[in-house]
Design a protein around this motif. Sequence first.
Motif, PDB file in Angstrom:
ATOM      1  N   TYR A 139       0.854  -1.186   0.000  1.00 15.85           N
ATOM      2  CA  TYR A 139       0.000   0.000   0.000  1.00 15.85           C
ATOM      3  C   TYR A 139       0.895   1.243   0.000  1.00 15.85           C
ATOM      4  CZ  TYR A 139      -3.868  -3.103   1.258  1.00 15.85           C
ATOM      5  OH  TYR A 139      -4.819  -4.103   1.259  1.00 15.85           O
ATOM      6  N   VAL A 177      -3.535   8.649  -9.032  1.00 14.97           N
ATOM      7  CA  VAL A 177      -4.631   9.452  -8.498  1.00 14.97           C
ATOM      8  C   VAL A 177      -4.195  10.895  -8.662  1.00 14.97           C
ATOM      9  CG1 VAL A 177      -5.962  10.088  -6.454  1.00 14.97           C
ATOM     10  CG2 VAL A 177      -5.339   7.692  -6.832  1.00 14.97           C
ATOM     11  N   ILE A 194      -8.848   9.091 -11.447  1.00 16.89           N
ATOM     12  CA  ILE A 194      -8.185   7.832 -11.090  1.00 16.89           C
ATOM     13  C   ILE A 194      -8.031   7.026 -12.373  1.00 16.89           C
ATOM     14  CG2 ILE A 194      -8.362   5.694  -9.772  1.00 16.89           C
ATOM     15  CD1 ILE A 194     -10.430   8.593  -8.605  1.00 16.89           C
ATOM     16  N   LEU A 226      -3.782  10.053   0.400  1.00 17.24           N
ATOM     17  CA  LEU A 226      -3.997   9.258  -0.803  1.00 17.24           C
ATOM     18  C   LEU A 226      -3.327   7.902  -0.641  1.00 17.24           C
ATOM     19  CD1 LEU A 226      -3.115  12.007  -3.455  1.00 17.24           C
ATOM     20  CD2 LEU A 226      -5.290  11.626  -2.283  1.00 17.24           C
ATOM     21  N   ILE A 228      -2.733   4.081  -2.711  1.00 19.83           N
ATOM     22  CA  ILE A 228      -2.819   3.277  -3.927  1.00 19.83           C
ATOM     23  C   ILE A 228      -2.373   1.855  -3.613  1.00 19.83           C
ATOM     24  CG2 ILE A 228      -1.705   2.856  -6.167  1.00 19.83           C
ATOM     25  CD1 ILE A 228      -1.689   5.851  -6.633  1.00 19.83           C
ATOM     26  N   THR A 230      -2.050  -1.921  -5.819  1.00 25.87           N
ATOM     27  CA  THR A 230      -2.219  -2.627  -7.085  1.00 25.87           C
ATOM     28  C   THR A 230      -1.350  -3.874  -7.123  1.00 25.87           C
ATOM     29  OG1 THR A 230      -2.159  -2.416  -9.507  1.00 25.87           O
ATOM     30  CG2 THR A 230      -0.419  -1.290  -8.278  1.00 25.87           C
ATOM     31  N   TYR A 236      -6.665  -2.999  -8.928  1.00 28.06           N
ATOM     32  CA  TYR A 236      -6.259  -1.642  -8.556  1.00 28.06           C
ATOM     33  C   TYR A 236      -7.319  -1.079  -7.613  1.00 28.06           C
ATOM     34  CZ  TYR A 236      -5.358   3.407  -9.114  1.00 28.06           C
ATOM     35  OH  TYR A 236      -5.114   4.742  -8.892  1.00 28.06           O
ATOM     36  N   ALA A 238      -7.996   2.426  -4.815  1.00 30.57           N
ATOM     37  CA  ALA A 238      -7.511   3.741  -4.398  1.00 30.57           C
ATOM     38  C   ALA A 238      -8.426   4.303  -3.322  1.00 30.57           C
ATOM     39  CB  ALA A 238      -7.441   4.692  -5.594  1.00 30.57           C
ATOM     40  N   GLU A 244     -12.769   4.596   0.029  1.00 25.37           N
ATOM     41  CA  GLU A 244     -12.377   3.903  -1.195  1.00 25.37           C
ATOM     42  C   GLU A 244     -13.101   4.536  -2.383  1.00 25.37           C
ATOM     43  OE1 GLU A 244     -11.199  -0.564  -2.047  1.00 25.37           O
ATOM     44  OE2 GLU A 244     -13.382  -0.363  -1.927  1.00 25.37           O
TER      45      GLU A 244
END
Length: 352
Positions: A139, A177, A194, A226, A228, A230, A236, A238, A244
């Motif tokens: 993360y 983002v 996004i 923020l 992210i 993935t 993915y 965000a 979320e």
Amino acid sequence: MPPIETSRSGRLHYRPLERVFLAIMLVIAIAVAAWGAWIERRPQTTAPLLRGPAGSLVPIAAPVVTEFDQDSQAPHQIQSSTSWLLPPYYQWEANGSAGAKLGFVRVHGGLLTVGVRSATPDFRGYFLTTRDPFPAGWYAHTWAVSPPAVTSGVGELVFAVQTATTDQTGLINYVFVSLVTTRVRGHLRSTWEIGYAYGYEKDAHSVILKKIPESAVQPENGMYHLVIWTDGSTAYRAWINGEEVFASSALHMQIAPPFDAYLEVQEKNTPYAVQYRRFAAVQAGGVLLRGLPARAEVLWKGHTYRPKGGDVVLPVSAQAGEASGHLSIVMDGKETGGDVTLWAGQELTYES
């Protein structure tokens, strides 16, 4: 839509005269780079997180967190590269299509500023990117200041997670983002976007997966948190300030791990700068305490935990990144405790 940042690799082709100039500068640059490498690799002494009558808890490895809490020094160009080091942040490098004449990065007063000094007719950007890649499934966090308005043109705050193999493959595949700020018929408009980008540096494309009005997510104390996550392939997710804002497991991104994070600005027809307070890359799974005696008790946020096989796992959310509170070890009537901040994925070992 964030433009494709064609300088993301940090290594561009040089004209002959540029090579002559760089040859002169390399003598200084190599000394600076060597010093930075020594700083990175020298043995580190890890102080106990807690120490007391019931023993100590010592970090096995420090969490991957950058607090922009020291003012930066003059940047230095990296040998054989268009990228720049920003002492004392040797685990990061600066670059971007704006170039070092227009683009700038500096840390002052606990904030990183990334900016482009002058307006350009085409999109130009600048960024600070990690030099210590992290695995897929981690993360990535940043805390960004709510960006300024524009009187004209377009300004963008961009947080991106990109393949770290760009230098070898030329691919600049990444997820992002961004907060896009512009004026439409005299009215200020800010929109969260996004998405992801894919392709080679000179022929890349971006895909917007979702747009959200800035008003839908309010800043907290002037900041946006923020996050992210993935796997680089199909999944993915965000978050903005704990909400979320996007999730999918059916994409086709082909973002090869490991990943680098980018703290970035983009502009068109306006000078623009954005600010970040810190960055973190963390694992899921809570905080692991190792080597605890079977008779020990661990107290954290009103709960008592007993070791299983010498281990205790404390719940710290990877989406939140961190948790602060009072942590105690109780053993044989003795207690070691104190107020601490723990990061998801962190590991600590017990020493008597």
